[in-house]
Design a protein around this motif. Sequence first.
Motif, short mmCIF file in Angstrom:
data_model
loop_
_atom_site.label_atom_id
_atom_site.label_comp_id
_atom_site.label_asym_id
_atom_site.label_seq_id
_atom_site.Cartn_x
_atom_site.Cartn_y
_atom_site.Cartn_z
N THR A 67 0.99 -1.27 0.13
CA THR A 67 0.08 -0.06 0.12
C THR A 67 0.91 0.93 0.04
N TYR A 68 0.24 2.28 -0.87
CA TYR A 68 1.07 3.40 -0.65
C TYR A 68 -0.09 4.60 -0.52
N GLY A 69 0.26 5.52 0.62
CA GLY A 69 -0.50 6.60 1.09
C GLY A 69 0.02 7.27 1.98
N MET A 70 -0.70 8.09 2.76
CA MET A 70 -0.18 8.91 3.76
C MET A 70 -1.43 9.45 4.52
N THR A 71 -1.09 10.12 5.93
CA THR A 71 -2.19 10.58 6.76
C THR A 71 -3.12 11.51 5.72
N GLY A 122 -3.46 4.18 3.22
CA GLY A 122 -3.13 3.81 1.92
C GLY A 122 -4.21 4.02 0.78
N CYS A 123 -3.95 4.60 -0.26
CA CYS A 123 -4.73 4.78 -1.37
C CYS A 123 -4.27 4.26 -2.79
N VAL A 124 -3.16 3.64 -2.77
CA VAL A 124 -2.72 2.90 -3.91
C VAL A 124 -2.27 1.56 -3.61
N LEU A 135 -6.99 3.05 -5.62
CA LEU A 135 -8.13 2.64 -5.21
C LEU A 135 -9.23 3.29 -6.32
N ASP A 136 -10.64 2.68 -6.27
CA ASP A 136 -11.51 3.22 -7.14
C ASP A 136 -11.62 4.67 -6.61
N GLY A 137 -11.75 5.75 -7.41
CA GLY A 137 -12.05 7.12 -7.14
C GLY A 137 -10.52 8.14 -6.99
N VAL A 138 -9.67 7.34 -6.69
CA VAL A 138 -8.36 7.93 -6.41
C VAL A 138 -7.66 8.23 -7.70
N ARG A 139 -7.24 9.50 -7.87
CA ARG A 139 -6.45 9.75 -9.00
C ARG A 139 -5.01 10.09 -8.78
N ASP A 171 7.49 16.63 -12.40
CA ASP A 171 8.72 16.73 -11.75
C ASP A 171 8.63 17.28 -10.41
N ASP A 172 7.60 17.62 -9.81
CA ASP A 172 7.51 18.02 -8.38
C ASP A 172 6.90 16.79 -7.59
N GLY A 173 6.89 15.58 -8.18
CA GLY A 173 6.59 14.50 -7.28
C GLY A 173 5.17 13.94 -7.47
N ILE A 174 4.91 13.23 -6.71
CA ILE A 174 3.21 12.50 -6.84
C ILE A 174 2.16 13.34 -6.28
N ALA A 175 1.20 13.53 -7.20
CA ALA A 175 0.01 14.21 -6.67
C ALA A 175 -1.28 13.41 -6.77
N ILE A 176 -2.13 13.34 -5.55
CA ILE A 176 -3.10 12.60 -5.45
C ILE A 176 -4.48 13.50 -5.20
N ALA A 177 -5.55 12.88 -6.04
CA ALA A 177 -6.72 13.54 -5.74
C ALA A 177 -7.64 12.45 -5.68
N GLY A 178 -8.91 12.84 -5.23
CA GLY A 178 -10.10 11.93 -4.95
C GLY A 178 -10.72 12.14 -3.56
N PRO A 179 -11.73 11.39 -3.22
CA PRO A 179 -12.45 11.49 -2.07
C PRO A 179 -11.89 11.41 -0.80
N VAL A 180 -10.83 10.81 -0.69
CA VAL A 180 -10.02 10.66 0.35
C VAL A 180 -9.06 11.30 1.18
N LEU A 181 -8.87 12.71 0.41
CA LEU A 181 -8.01 13.60 0.98
C LEU A 181 -8.71 14.39 2.13
N ALA A 182 -7.55 14.67 3.08
CA ALA A 182 -7.88 15.62 4.11
C ALA A 182 -8.36 16.88 3.84
#
Length: 379
Positions: free
Chosen positions: A198-202, A207-209, A215-219, A224-235
């Motif tokens: 699993t990959y993810g953070m607080t 974990g969201c990957v 996971l479903d709904g996670v993009r 160059d600035d790194g990994i960006a995550i979007a979706g309903p799981v965000l703080a």
Amino acid sequence: MPRQLTVLPAPDSPDAALGTVLPAVRAALGGGAPLAVLPAGPAATAARAVLAPDEPLEDGADVVVVTSGSTGGGRGVLLPAAALTASATATLDRLGGPGTWLLALPVSAVAGLQVLVRSVVGGTVPVVLAPGEPLADAVARMPGGRRCTALVPTQLRRYLDAEPGALRAFDAVLVGGAATDPDLLARARAAGVAVVTTYGMTETSGGCVYDGLPLDGVRVRVDDDGIAIAGPVLALGYRRDPEATAAAFTGGKFRTRDAGTTGPDGRLTVTGRLDDVVVTGGVNVAPQAVEGALREHPDVADAVVFGRPDEEWGQRVVAAVVPAPGAAPDLAALRPWVTERLGGPAAPRELHLVDAVPTLHTGKPDRRRVAARLGGGDR
């Protein structure tokens, strides 16, 4: 009227986890009192200061989790119930449905907290691994049907060595919180353990990957600035820190400061933290990759790698290793080993032998603590 945060101490027994923390989590998810759980030990004082329970809580937050502070001071992450439940629902869907979870991680960290959230969402009651309890004994207390747990890599390694049969009793063993060596994963899978990386953070409700796939709904996007995550799981952001919130949460995305790549099938590979990269002789070296190579050496039980200023190289790669029983690894043996696998720049130029690798309360290696403790070493 502003909501006030309820702060619970770290549970000191399975009864406390199930009798106090679990009902508080259930209430927070259902619109009741917002919740935070302190880590055990000295970290509790710093965490309480971050949480500021006497100050009004930001709108929309239902749970606040204090990060481990692996890149500096810990922050209070503001999590809405909707994000936590979205993460739990997507996890259960990915794993094939609800089951009984074994809680083997601290509930002050998001990975342990999510074991409780998944149990609430799935309508099951978790079993708690007691301090010092053999894994097999905890498994024997679990009811029939689907069984799942979440571990950090150090736990997986320990149980794989001591109790592989107990690990095989789980339908899914989620492993995250730190980079997992490919060799360890290969060993676990060869032993019949149903490991799921699993990959993810607080900031992403945990974990969201899973096994490289969101996971479903996670993009997930990598640039160059790194990994960006979007979706309903965000703080929502950080407790009492609008500047840090604005910097990390932009355009509906969370910028992780992790480096990675995606393959043609969209599978994500995380190569390390941008903050941890050691630039030596103009070459970027990922400490996690060096740690993985070192752990493959028969004389090394564990390792942590970081950089130090160097007049000639800009930075030099420093390794602190835990020797395997009866072994005494040295630079003469380890440098060519790493060079063969990762190239010369990645080979450590300084080595320290340590009894154990200290970890943060989440189970991640505490590189800053190791670097602060160690003076000069072999060159």
